[in-house]
Scaffold this active site. Structure first.
Site, mmCIF file in Angstrom:
data_model
loop_
_atom_site.group_PDB
_atom_site.id
_atom_site.type_symbol
_atom_site.label_atom_id
_atom_site.label_comp_id
_atom_site.label_asym_id
_atom_site.label_seq_id
_atom_site.Cartn_x
_atom_site.Cartn_y
_atom_site.Cartn_z
ATOM 1 N N CYS A 132 0.825 -1.212 0.000
ATOM 2 C CA CYS A 132 0.000 0.000 0.000
ATOM 3 C C CYS A 132 0.857 1.258 0.000
ATOM 4 O O CYS A 132 1.342 1.679 1.052
ATOM 5 C CB CYS A 132 -0.942 -0.021 1.206
ATOM 6 S SG CYS A 132 -2.014 1.425 1.278
ATOM 7 N N CYS A 135 -0.577 4.107 2.081
ATOM 8 C CA CYS A 135 -0.373 3.965 3.532
ATOM 9 C C CYS A 135 1.082 4.238 3.913
ATOM 10 O O CYS A 135 1.351 4.884 4.915
ATOM 11 C CB CYS A 135 -0.679 2.545 4.009
ATOM 12 S SG CYS A 135 -2.104 1.762 3.279
ATOM 13 N N ASP A 136 2.017 3.700 3.141
ATOM 14 C CA ASP A 136 3.397 3.619 3.615
ATOM 15 C C ASP A 136 4.408 4.449 2.833
ATOM 16 O O ASP A 136 5.571 4.528 3.225
ATOM 17 C CB ASP A 136 3.852 2.145 3.609
ATOM 18 C CG ASP A 136 3.034 1.300 4.579
ATOM 19 O OD1 ASP A 136 2.589 1.856 5.601
ATOM 20 O OD2 ASP A 136 2.822 0.110 4.306
#
Ligand code: NAP
Length: 306
Positions: A132, A135-136
């Protein structure tokens, strides 16, 4: 018979649990193999509204779980093995043979990111291996990273990651992208993205250090092997919705995503929320939003059916 059974405890399922519990519907929530869903496999979540300093994924899910519990949501561990959807009384069969009947069912079993399948990759998930970028990505500012995949997801992830770093290697197993031309062109013309065609990841390096340090790559045409140094590996080779137990019982698309309009499926009294019916947005907040919608739909359905 249960009034509402919710399958899955990611943001969609837990939000559906909160809303149906507050509507006095006494929901029963079945927790699957991965309680808390995909968010429990990430570290810090910075894009869920309401947490100015971010929050760890598992903690966010724990808070959501307890919030729904406070209003009466009940949790039971179990894996749904098969279902028989019949408007009025839907039957769920759990692994081990237990049977539950329910007037309404909210399916929020999520989707699982596909991984390459290497042992070293599995060991480093959450320690440099992720699926992701949204997300990261921000954790890899100015760091060398790699993206694997040749579809639109890989293109989107690679392009998104150019915000953080100018050292991106895109690894694809063929000499042509599967992605749409417009996305592929953007990637091929981007000066921050290097492309390794005909290449597969043989091993993710860094298991001993407990963090990703590099990749061993193999060219599938020449068999030449080399290593590159990276800090983060973004695997973007597709998602698989977790819908196996529902095959033949509900309308799905070719990939297995449940077809739903405003969370209503083709079966009366069965609703779908979150990634199990969403191949496009796949965010915790959109999943939570659709969990709320499914709960309101279930509530209306129960009201109109006495
Ligand atoms: P996808 O289209 O199925 O592409 C998966 C890619 O990963 C393919 O290039 C495939 O290689 C590669 N791959 C699969 N298994 C692999 C493995 N074990 N090792 C190495 N490579 C592997 O999946 P997606 O990119 O997630 O897209 C899914 C759907 O969502 C598509 O319909 C896509 O158009 C759509 N989508 C659209 C957008 C957008 O329009 N903005 C964004 C994201 C997704 P091969 O090509 O060799 O099979």
């Amino acid at each position: 018979m249960e009034q509402v059974v919710i399958l899955g405890t990611g943001p969609a399922g837990l939000t559906a649990a909160l809303y149906t519990a507050r509507a006095d519907l006494n929901p029963l929530v079945i927790e699957g193999l991965e309680p808390g869903g995909q968010l429990t496999t990430t570290t810090e979540v910075e894009n869920f509204p309401g947490f100015v300093d971010g929050i760890m994924g598992p903690e966010l899910m724990d808070i959501m779980r307890r919030q729904a519990e406070r209003f009466g949501a009940r949790y039971q561990f179990g894996l749904v093995e098969s279902v028989e959807f019949k408007p009025g009384a839907h039957t769920l069969v759990l692994e081990g043979g237990e049977t539950i009947t329910a007037a309404t069912v909210i399916i929020s079993t999520g989707a699982s990111a596909k991984y390459i399948g290497l042992e070293s990759e599995q060991k480093l998930i959450g320690r440099g291996v992720t699926s992701c970028a949204t997300c990261d990505g921000a954790f890899y500012r100015n760091q060398p990273i790699a993206v694997v995949g040749g579809g639109d997801s890989a293109m989107e992830e690679a392009l998104f990651l150019t915000r953080f770093t100018s050292d991106i290697t895109l690894i694809h197993r063929r000499d042509q992208f599967r992605a749409s031309k417009i996305m592929a062109d953007r990637v091929m013309n981007h000066d921050k993205i290097k492309i390794r065609w005909d290449t597969v990841v043989e091993e993710v390096l860094g298991v001993d250090q407990n963090e990703v340090t590099g990749l061993r790559l193999r060219n599938v045409k020449t068999d030449a092997v080399d290593e590159i140094e990276i800090k983060g590996l973004f695997v973007a080779i597709g998602h698989q919705p977790n819908t196996k137990p529902f095959v033949g019982q509900i309308d799905m698309d070719d990939v297995g995503y449940i077809k739903a309009t405003n969370t209503r499926t083709n079966v009366e009294g069965v609703f779908a929320a979150g990634d199990v019916q969403d191949a496009v947005y796949r965010q915790a907040i959109t999943a939570a939003g659709s969990g709320c919608m499914a709960a309101l739909e279930a509530e209306r359905y129960l009201e109109s059916h006495g």
